[in-house]
Design an enzyme around this catalytic site. Sequence first.
Site, short mmCIF file in Angstrom:
data_model
loop_
_atom_site.label_atom_id
_atom_site.label_comp_id
_atom_site.label_asym_id
_atom_site.label_seq_id
_atom_site.Cartn_x
_atom_site.Cartn_y
_atom_site.Cartn_z
CE LYS A 1 4.53 41.86 26.14
NZ LYS A 1 4.42 42.12 24.68
NE ARG B 1 0.23 41.33 25.06
CZ ARG B 1 0.01 41.62 26.33
NH1 ARG B 1 -0.77 40.85 27.08
NH2 ARG B 1 0.60 42.66 26.88
N GLY C 1 10.03 47.93 21.28
CA GLY C 1 9.72 48.23 19.89
C GLY C 1 10.30 47.26 18.88
CG MET D 1 10.18 40.94 17.65
SD MET D 1 10.80 39.51 18.48
CE MET D 1 11.24 40.16 20.04
NE ARG E 1 7.25 46.93 30.77
CZ ARG E 1 7.14 47.21 29.49
NH1 ARG E 1 7.76 46.48 28.61
NH2 ARG E 1 6.40 48.20 29.06
CG HIS F 1 38.36 57.92 20.32
ND1 HIS F 1 38.05 59.26 20.33
CD2 HIS F 1 39.63 57.81 20.74
CE1 HIS F 1 39.12 59.94 20.73
NE2 HIS F 1 40.09 59.09 20.98
CB SER G 1 49.19 54.75 51.46
OG SER G 1 48.17 55.21 50.61
CG ASN H 1 47.05 57.28 40.17
OD1 ASN H 1 46.15 56.45 40.08
ND2 ASN H 1 46.85 58.51 40.55
CB CYS I 1 46.12 57.32 48.48
SG CYS I 1 47.86 57.20 48.06
CE1 TYR J 1 43.64 54.82 53.35
CE2 TYR J 1 44.35 53.51 55.22
CZ TYR J 1 44.63 54.42 54.23
OH TYR J 1 45.89 54.94 54.09
P1 ADP Z 1 4.44 45.66 23.87
O1 ADP Z 1 5.41 44.60 24.22
O2 ADP Z 1 4.84 46.47 22.70
O3 ADP Z 1 4.02 46.45 25.06
P2 ADP Z 1 1.99 44.22 24.16
O4 ADP Z 1 1.97 42.80 23.82
O5 ADP Z 1 2.06 44.55 25.60
O6 ADP Z 1 3.15 44.90 23.34
O7 ADP Z 1 0.72 44.89 23.53
C1 ADP Z 1 0.54 46.26 23.40
C2 ADP Z 1 -0.80 46.68 23.95
O8 ADP Z 1 -1.84 45.99 23.29
C3 ADP Z 1 -0.96 46.32 25.41
O9 ADP Z 1 -0.44 47.31 26.21
C4 ADP Z 1 -2.45 46.24 25.55
O10 ADP Z 1 -2.97 47.51 25.83
C5 ADP Z 1 -2.91 45.79 24.20
N1 ADP Z 1 -3.25 44.38 24.26
C6 ADP Z 1 -2.46 43.31 24.08
N2 ADP Z 1 -3.16 42.18 24.27
C7 ADP Z 1 -4.41 42.54 24.60
C8 ADP Z 1 -5.61 41.83 24.92
N3 ADP Z 1 -5.64 40.52 24.96
N4 ADP Z 1 -6.71 42.55 25.20
C9 ADP Z 1 -6.68 43.88 25.15
N5 ADP Z 1 -5.61 44.60 24.86
C10 ADP Z 1 -4.47 43.96 24.58
MG MG Z 2 3.20 45.98 26.66
#
Ligand code: ADP
Ligand code: MG
Length: 912
Positions: free
Chosen positions: A34, A104, A113, A115, A348, A471, A798, A802, A866, A886
């Site tokens: 990020k 962030r 999800g 952190m 990303r 498994h 060939s 197997n 083959c 081949y």
């Molecule tokens: P995740 O990795 O869970 O996507 P983010 O760090 O991208 O978390 O934050 C989630 C949301 O929070 C972002 O999609 C954005 O909409 C909002 N957000 C984060 N930082 C800012 C900021 N500086 N200003 C406005 N919105 C923000």
């Molecule tokens: Mg995000």
Amino acid sequence: MAAKKWVYRFEELNQAQQYVGGQWDGVRGLFGGKGANLAEMQRIGLPVPSGFTITTEACNAYLQAGGVFPEDMWAQVTEAMAAVQEATGKRFGDKNNPLLVSCRSGAKFSMPGMMDTVLNIGLNDTTCQGMIKLTGDQRFVYDAYRRLIQMFGSVVMGISDEAFERVIEKAKHKAGVMLDTDLAATDWKAVTEQFKTIFRSHTQVDFPQQPEEQLKMATEAVFKSWNGKRAIDYRNAAGIAHDLGTAVNIVTMVFGNMGSDSATGVAMTRNGSSGDPKIEGDYLINAQGEDVVAGIRLTQDINQMAAEIPKAYEELRQISATLEKHYREMQDIEFTIEKGKLWMLQTRDGKRTAQAAVRIAVDMAKEGLISRKEAVQRVSPDQVDFFLHPQFDPADIANARSQGRRVARGLNVSPGAAFGVVAFDADLAEAWAKNENKKVIMVRPETKPDDVHGMLAAQGILTSRGGRTSHAALVARQFGKPAVVGAAALQIEMNKREMTVGEDIIREGEWISIDGNTGEVFLGELKTMIPDIKDPWLIDLLAWADEFRTLGVWANADYPDDARRAREYGAQGIGLCRSEHMFFEADRLPLFQKMIMADLPVDQRAALDDLLPFQREDFAGLFRVMDGLPVIIRLIDPPLHEFLPDLVELVLELTDLKLRIRKAATLVEIDALLQQIREKEALRRRAAKLREQNPMLGLRGVRLGIHIPELTKMQVRAVFEAACLVTREGIKVFPKVMIPLTAHANELKLQRETLEKEARQVMAEQKIEIPYKFGTMIELPRAALTADQIAGHAEFFSYGTNDLTQTTYGISRDDAEAGFLIEYMERHILPDNPFATLDRDGVAQLMLMGLIKGRQVRPDLECGICGEHGGDPRSIAICHELGLNYVSCSPFRVPIARLAAAHAALKEETDG
Ligand code: ADP
Ligand code: MG
Ligand code: MG
């Protein structure tokens, strides 16, 4: 010496790049994905709110020190904050014009999800008043303030979010409104106060009023979350290293909730399901960040933005094009519009379906964003596999999701879509599937070797426990069954024959659908469709792959229909036609059994003469389809007992007939029964005589041809008569006769002399010269070891990998794959199933030796494979490295093999 740099402003990307040695991957490691992309967007002139990144190194140092910031780090944060204040003209904690920031997390690899993010840091009782004065919008400010306390409470202090949500529910109830957005300023003000109370009662301290303390605590929480249980579990499952650490990104807040000219949204620069080159996404007017993904309000389609906020939409479109040009990849972006001004908050590489992956790669090459080689390299053979299996209809998936029928999600360990009735044990699954013709999904907490028969009978497999090497996962992949494993939300109660997922109860016999591509589990039956192999983008991509590959791709096909499919999928020849398959058909088996039963050569001859026209037609059909392409026909391979009824069954039938004689009423009846007994008895005697302890190592292959030369002579006659016949029809035929299971050059010499004589005789009779070759399978270690001697009598090799794997390992495949091999893989004693992926260190070495020795004697010796490995991408790469001419695989795997062969060639090109 200058202090170590722990903090980089977005503007300092160049410095960071230098520090890591210039590599972008290094920047991603230091800044997390990020942070690296925020800085990069800033560098190429896109609107990114001012901010900075605290590095992953700082995180690691903090964790190693047992929770202490490294020396000088916080001073650097303070310095960076000063720069942000300078850039924005706002001040952190200022009571008139306060700066607010988000904190962030962001690791090198996205960990969905795992952190969290805290928004609106810097708000407190004082700055809150300043913001109200500044914006004139009390509602907005209290909404922002309560969000800070809520996020800070849950993310930093670990208070459960429900405590906060209950307060909001009550407030809505009291105000008589349905939606959060309908709450007024006074409501939010009251909520904010109650949140502070919740905060205090859970933590015994007041919500921190010092902006700097808020920032410090949030930063620490993000650092610590790297070692949270969920994060560790996720990394274990996804195979991500534990020592990477997470970065922290501090970003100036921009607000999408400042009225009707403000908005927030997420988008993909192209459609992630179809690949359609149009922006796809959702947005919300007057909302803050996480509202869009949280699903609190009904989002709007991004294309509506063109009408609602046209200027911002146009800017977004341009930015999306700029990003694609820059990253040369489809992007997944997050943005916010504050009073008409667009801000980029994240980008990303976008996730996509297999279908979209193909289309995007091809489109991007055509648009000139990437080269054709890159396009070919960006699509994995597995993604091509998608076009060959049934899939759920995307519209029906979307329906099911919106109706809440998606009840669980597990690991997507084996692709394809399957639906059926739930069966909780293997015996029932098999009984329902076999006796009642039901479609069954076998559901177990986890599977064991005893369950394999049920798994084979089922359409798909679902387990609540286990990972990618469990498994269930191994077996499912091996047999091409769609499977979802480790769907932890399922509570399976075997004694009640039901499972619960949340509030749903699914009883044995009820319908479910599982998606092996996504790991999703749905209630009921979803519509399936076979994706189109004629997909125009796939056709282009595979055509490009053909330009790059050097390895030929042929197919194993026994019947004209298989051959037709093989050709349609792009096969350049038939690498294996198993000539004996035709003998198993109802109209031929009695003739073939007659041949086996014959005691006198004349009787044998007569039976073979009767078989000849059938074989001739079989081969003629194949030659017609393969007009102009080579066809390798392998002479009979299996031991003869396979063509006779099972010995045990014969004995039972005889006993039964003898009992019936006792009860027979008339002489005629007795006569008829006696006749039957005589016939069965003869069969039994012959079957008993043919019985071997180790049929796999017994009288089969070339040994059988030497034992009954009339049989293979008949086959060769059929090949050449058919070849002459279709040549007269104007078709080009290139027959190649392949002799199986050679161990010693003398075996081959003897058979070849006999058979070639027969071939020449047919051509003389027919007065047609056919271009032909004689060759052999290399499928025994001795054949590979003496390939120079063998090549003296063979024009092509060939590899039957197997058998070669069985005999090199000394493992009987059928027994092992249902037994100890699974344990071997579970315990990582073997890295892979050697029957699925060619054993590089063992079997492939024998192949290499065979190639070198064979080509010493005969430089133009044509060598192929083959065995089933010919359709496995990793094995195909080995075949390319070995220098085979081949690979030959099942028609269904031909497209995959074409792509895999191109990958192997391109890899060699880049590796040099
Ligand atoms: P995740 O990795 O869970 O996507 P983010 O760090 O991208 O978390 O934050 C989630 C949301 O929070 C972002 O999609 C954005 O909409 C909002 N957000 C984060 N930082 C800012 C900021 N500086 N200003 C406005 N919105 C923000
Ligand atoms: Mg995000
Ligand atoms: Mg074989």
